[in-house]
Design an enzyme around this catalytic site. Structure first.
Site, PDB file in Angstrom:
ATOM      1  N   TYR A 165       2.240  18.074   6.940  1.00  0.00           N
ATOM      2  CA  TYR A 165       1.813  17.802   5.551  1.00  0.00           C
ATOM      3  C   TYR A 165       0.807  18.863   5.065  1.00  0.00           C
ATOM      4  CZ  TYR A 165      -0.238  14.840   1.820  1.00  0.00           C
ATOM      5  OH  TYR A 165      -0.708  14.326   0.636  1.00  0.00           O
ATOM      6  N   LYS A 169       1.255  21.303   1.937  1.00  0.00           N
ATOM      7  CA  LYS A 169       0.335  21.210   0.798  1.00  0.00           C
ATOM      8  C   LYS A 169      -0.345  22.543   0.508  1.00  0.00           C
ATOM      9  CE  LYS A 169       0.847  17.117  -0.817  1.00  0.00           C
ATOM     10  NZ  LYS A 169       1.684  17.044  -2.035  1.00  0.00           N
TER      11      LYS A 169
HETATM   12  P1  NAI Z   1       2.928   7.182  -3.328  1.00  0.00           P
HETATM   13  O1  NAI Z   1       3.683   6.986  -2.055  1.00  0.00           O
HETATM   14  O2  NAI Z   1       2.377   5.992  -4.028  1.00  0.00           O
HETATM   15  O3  NAI Z   1       3.807   7.984  -4.386  1.00  0.00           O
HETATM   16  C1  NAI Z   1       4.716   8.974  -4.054  1.00  0.00           C
HETATM   17  C2  NAI Z   1       5.987   8.711  -4.826  1.00  0.00           C
HETATM   18  O4  NAI Z   1       6.913   9.762  -4.580  1.00  0.00           O
HETATM   19  C3  NAI Z   1       6.668   7.393  -4.382  1.00  0.00           C
HETATM   20  O5  NAI Z   1       6.881   6.566  -5.514  1.00  0.00           O
HETATM   21  C4  NAI Z   1       7.966   7.871  -3.743  1.00  0.00           C
HETATM   22  O6  NAI Z   1       9.055   6.975  -3.937  1.00  0.00           O
HETATM   23  C5  NAI Z   1       8.191   9.191  -4.448  1.00  0.00           C
HETATM   24  N1  NAI Z   1       9.044  10.098  -3.651  1.00  0.00           N
HETATM   25  C6  NAI Z   1       8.954  10.340  -2.333  1.00  0.00           C
HETATM   26  N2  NAI Z   1       9.886  11.228  -1.955  1.00  0.00           N
HETATM   27  C7  NAI Z   1      10.597  11.549  -3.068  1.00  0.00           C
HETATM   28  C8  NAI Z   1      11.676  12.415  -3.326  1.00  0.00           C
HETATM   29  N3  NAI Z   1      12.233  13.132  -2.341  1.00  0.00           N
HETATM   30  N4  NAI Z   1      12.118  12.521  -4.597  1.00  0.00           N
HETATM   31  C9  NAI Z   1      11.566  11.792  -5.596  1.00  0.00           C
HETATM   32  N5  NAI Z   1      10.538  10.948  -5.411  1.00  0.00           N
HETATM   33  C10 NAI Z   1      10.052  10.817  -4.158  1.00  0.00           C
HETATM   34  O7  NAI Z   1       1.754   8.205  -2.974  1.00  0.00           O
HETATM   35  P2  NAI Z   1       0.660   8.925  -3.896  1.00  0.00           P
HETATM   36  O8  NAI Z   1      -0.609   8.805  -3.174  1.00  0.00           O
HETATM   37  O9  NAI Z   1       0.745   8.485  -5.297  1.00  0.00           O
HETATM   38  O10 NAI Z   1       1.126  10.441  -3.775  1.00  0.00           O
HETATM   39  C11 NAI Z   1       1.423  11.269  -4.874  1.00  0.00           C
HETATM   40  C12 NAI Z   1       1.207  12.724  -4.474  1.00  0.00           C
HETATM   41  O11 NAI Z   1      -0.184  12.939  -4.243  1.00  0.00           O
HETATM   42  C13 NAI Z   1       1.919  13.133  -3.195  1.00  0.00           C
HETATM   43  O12 NAI Z   1       2.400  14.452  -3.325  1.00  0.00           O
HETATM   44  C14 NAI Z   1       0.826  13.071  -2.162  1.00  0.00           C
HETATM   45  O13 NAI Z   1       1.100  13.898  -1.055  1.00  0.00           O
HETATM   46  C15 NAI Z   1      -0.355  13.548  -2.980  1.00  0.00           C
HETATM   47  N6  NAI Z   1      -1.661  13.210  -2.444  1.00  0.00           N
HETATM   48  C16 NAI Z   1      -2.129  11.918  -2.464  1.00  0.00           C
HETATM   49  C17 NAI Z   1      -3.385  11.644  -1.984  1.00  0.00           C
HETATM   50  C18 NAI Z   1      -3.986  10.273  -2.041  1.00  0.00           C
HETATM   51  O14 NAI Z   1      -5.181  10.150  -1.708  1.00  0.00           O
HETATM   52  N7  NAI Z   1      -3.256   9.270  -2.476  1.00  0.00           N
HETATM   53  C19 NAI Z   1      -4.214  12.698  -1.359  1.00  0.00           C
HETATM   54  C20 NAI Z   1      -3.677  14.006  -1.461  1.00  0.00           C
HETATM   55  C21 NAI Z   1      -2.429  14.239  -1.979  1.00  0.00           C
END
Ligand code: NAI
Length: 284
Positions: A165, A169
């Site tokens: 990851y 990133k």
């Molecule tokens: P989350 O799991 O709630 O949201 C991610 C969404 O992406 C989910 O709804 C999932 O169904 C969708 N998804 C996954 N693979 C997919 C694909 N191949 N095509 C289309 N949609 C897909 O997680 P969150 O926390 O909202 O994450 C959003 C972004 O923020 C991600 O890129 C994550 O890596 C990044 N992030 C989040 C952090 C946090 O503290 N929550 C910290 C650093 C980065």
């Protein structure tokens, strides 16, 4: 409302929940027509259907906004082409792309299967590349585009169990660094958000008390600013619980050893070579 997105069309990937959902809702509230993409799978990327995206579209419509759903995976090139085709058919342009979709496959590197590495690179890196590549000609042609990459403190600083990851990133930051140069002449600005927020991705990693102060809606204002007319380009914005700051690569003056550039001289001068006290981002 000072900053509005009337007449603008935004694609937000992974917007069926978490951060993507709050980005999509805020853009729609401010007048953007939003394409809510989400594969709707589990946190490790398995399974999926378009229900999650459809639920967010229903939320946007209930609040008087305009949106359509798309259930493609960002790591599927044909699916991404369909996403952009649907957007063009429904709304005729793409002004904003938020590359937010993401999954986790955490394990120490010793225990990590190479497939767990590859799938993370596919979703975060190639997913961002496919979506950006598909909108790039449209944004270039219309001389307007705002793109946001989603990076992470895990990429910028490292985190145990996230070699895959973290690599992914940081890769999107490298991608941004070149695109900010190539996109400038067509008014395409591209930035990255490094969020920390309470979502399903973090719900088991932090205590409840902390999660309560880290709603994803507290990250979204920073992301929406990066989508606005006056957005900067090439910035890594960190956002957590309503606090915003910028992270950057810095360098120091260094030490000139050209008279005797030996291994011993590097060792002897290591304290000065590695002293970051007066380090700054590189001036362009
Ligand atoms: P989350 O799991 O709630 O949201 C991610 C969404 O992406 C989910 O709804 C999932 O169904 C969708 N998804 C996954 N693979 C997919 C694909 N191949 N095509 C289309 N949609 C897909 O997680 P969150 O926390 O909202 O994450 C959003 C972004 O923020 C991600 O890129 C994550 O890596 C990044 N992030 C989040 C952090 C946090 O503290 N929550 C910290 C650093 C980065």
């Amino acid at each position: 409302m000072g900053i509005d997105f009337k007449g603008k069309v935004a694609i937000v990937t992974g917007a069926g929940g978490g951060l993507g959902r709050t980005h999509a809702l805020e853009l729609a509230k401010r007048g953007a027509k939003v394409v809510v993409n989400d594969l709707g799978g589990a946190m490790d990327g398995s399974g999926g259907n378009s229900k999650a995206a459809e639920a967010v579209v229903a939320e946007i419509k209930a609040a008087g906004g305009e949106a359509i759903a798309n259930g493609s995976s960002v790591s599927d090139r044909k699916g991404v082409d369909l996403l952009v085709k649907q957007t063009m058919e429904a709304f005729g342009r793409v002004d904003i792309l938020i590359n937010n979709a993401g999954i986790l496959r955490d394990k120490s590197f010793k225990k990590m299967e190479l497939d767990d590495f590859a799938v993370i690179m596919d979703v975060h890196v190639m997913g961002s590349v496919y979506c950006t590549k598909a909108v790039w000609p449209i944004m270039s042609e219309q001389n307007y585009g705002r793109i946001v990459m989603t990076t992470s403190p895990s990429g910028l600083y490292g985190n145990f169990g996230q070699a895959n990851y973290g690599a992914a990133k940081m890769a999107v930051v490298g991608f941004m660094n070149t695109l900010k140069i190539e996109g400038a002449k067509n008014n395409i600005r591209i930035n990255a958000i490094a969020p920390v927020a309470a979502t399903r991705m973090t719900e088991n990693l932090m205590p409840q008390q902390m999660l309560e102060k880290l709603g994803p809606e507290l990250v979204t204002p920073g992301v929406v600013y990066l989508c606005s007319e006056d957005a900067p380009s090439g910035t890594v914005l960190q956002a957590m619980g309503g606090r915003f700051s910028v992270a950057a690569v810095v360098e120091n003056q260094g030490v000139d050893l050209s008279a005797t550039p030996t291994v011993e001289k590097v060792a002897e001068n290591w304290a000065a070579i590695s002293d970051l006290t007066n380090a700054k981002p590189r001036a362009r």
